[in-house]
Design a protein around this motif. Structure first.
Motif: not given
Length: 397
Positions: A6-15, A54-59, A61-65, A84-91
């Motif tokens: 799961x990428x994202x730890x805001x309100x939705x990520x928590x749910x 984990x820590x990751x900057x989804x901006x 692609x290399x970090x996501x990979x 950040x959608x396209x970066x994550x899709x690329x990864x």
């Protein structure tokens, strides 16, 4: 049983983390990652079972990979920012894992909500034997499934569709947004747009207003026409629809504050120079406003999101209303979050569950209404978003 990232730890990520943790028979291993790992750790402490963080900057692609290769998930659930959608899709393509998000890609420099950038990935995902499911939130998401369900079970032909999103909750603060302030305000201050007779009709922001009497004691509320991305995919995949519109409630207090902020330029996404630095005013405003995740314990009242669909069955015209009622305080008791995050996070979990169980699994990039609605509708009832349906006597004008 599956392994999910799961990428994202805001309100939705928590749910999403909460709801995935509640279904260990599907989500055997869970990793929650964000730019700020401490947010992930805080959420992990709330959960009924252990997950990794984990820590990751989804901006990047290399970090996501690198993270995906370390975690080795079966799929990525993206509840980070739409930029950040396209970066994550690329990864995901580079590492060979399935993908799901809750909101379509949006370029940072322009308030433009379109699927074209992600639809362009269809052939890449198809050739890789991977699936990308777009917009598995409530709206878009559940509202798209509601439409597909109505078409499958109640209509030979759908003529008009009106999606009504009501938040009758009250957090007691002078001004706050229920999800990411930057995304929320960009969405509201953009021109309205709806689909009619094969073309888009544009309106000024908040120009079209109606009053609707919502069920279960919520009562009459002012609703305003906005553009919302599911209109684009629904008008494409159900071209029979003659008119499709999206409406959302706003209180006079909210609109008053928003008008003042617009008048002084605080909602602008155009960068300005301030003390030797460039900053977009809306990003500064975001820093000043309450974090949506902090609204959970404060918010009381209900949400009501649903579709009014007019069409015909066996030559007879019918008007169908399908909706969900969600209580802010009940959501907070369960997952320590308000209903806006809950109604987005639960469908993200269910969409992932549909894919991992093989009920919704085919290579390519897909929108929710292109899938079989029945198993998803059943899971809404089971996992916290029960829906109701009724027939109306008169159309929504």
């Amino acid at each position: 049983m599956a392994n999910v990232l799961i990428i994202g730890a805001g309100g939705v990520g928590q749910v999403v983390a909460h709801k995935c943790a509640q279904v260990p028979e599907v989500f055997e291993k869970i990793t929650l990652a964000s730019r700020t790992k401490s947010k992930c750790d805080k959420i992990a402490e709330m959960l009924p079972r252990k997950i990794d963080t984990a820590q990751v900057d989804a901006d990047h692609v290399g970090e996501m990979v690198a993270l995906i290769e370390k975690v080795k998930p079966d799929m990525v659930i993206n509840v980070a920012l739409p930029y950040q959608d396209l970066h994550i899709m690329d990864a995901c393509l580079e590492t060979g894992v399935h993908y799901l998000d809750t909101a379509n890609y949006e370029p940072p420099e322009e308030a433009k909500f379109e699927y074209k950038w992600q639809w362009a990935y269809h052939e890449k995902f198809e050739k890789a034997g991977l699936m990308a499911l777009l917009g598995s939130g409530f709206d878009p998401g559940v509202t798209s499934v509601f439409t597909a369900y109505a078409k499958k079970h109640h209509f030979d032909r759908i003529k008009t569709l009106d999606i009504l999103d009501c938040n009758a909750g009250d957090h007691g603060l002078p001004f706050a947004t229920n999800f990411n302030p930057e995304i929320n305000i960009r969405e509201i201050t953009a021109n309205g747009r709806y689909w009619e007779n094969g073309e888009w009709v544009t309106t000024k922001p908040m120009e079209e207003k109606r009053v609707f009497d919502f069920p279960e004691g919520i009562g009459e509320k002012d609703i305003y026409l906005l553009y919302h991305e599911e209109l684009e995919s629904l008008s494409k995949h159900l071209p029979e629809i003659e008119r499709a519109r999206f409406w959302m409630t706003f209180s006079p207090n909210y609109l008053k504050h928003l008008e003042v902020l617009q008048n002084v330029g605080m909602t602008s996404i155009e960068p300005i120079e301030f003390q030797g630095q460039e900053i977009a005013p809306i990003q500064f405003l975001k820093a000043l406003l309450p974090d949506p995740a902090s609204l959970g314990p404060l918010t009381k009242g209900k949400t009501c999101i649903g579709n009014i669909i007019r069409g015909s069955k066996d030559g007879q015209e019918k008007i169908y209303y399908v909706y969900n009622i969600c209580d802010h305080q009940e959501c907070y008791k369960e997952v320590q979050s308000q209903a806006i995050s809950y109604t987005t996070g639960v469908p993200a979990m269910i969409g992932a569950k549909m894919m991992l169980e093989g009920k919704w699994m085919k290579p390519g990039v897909w929108n929710m209404e292109q899938m079989d609605p029945d198993p998803f509708m059943a899971d809404l009832n089971q996992y916290g978003l029960p829906w109701q349906e009724t027939w109306l006597d008169k159309p929504f004008r």
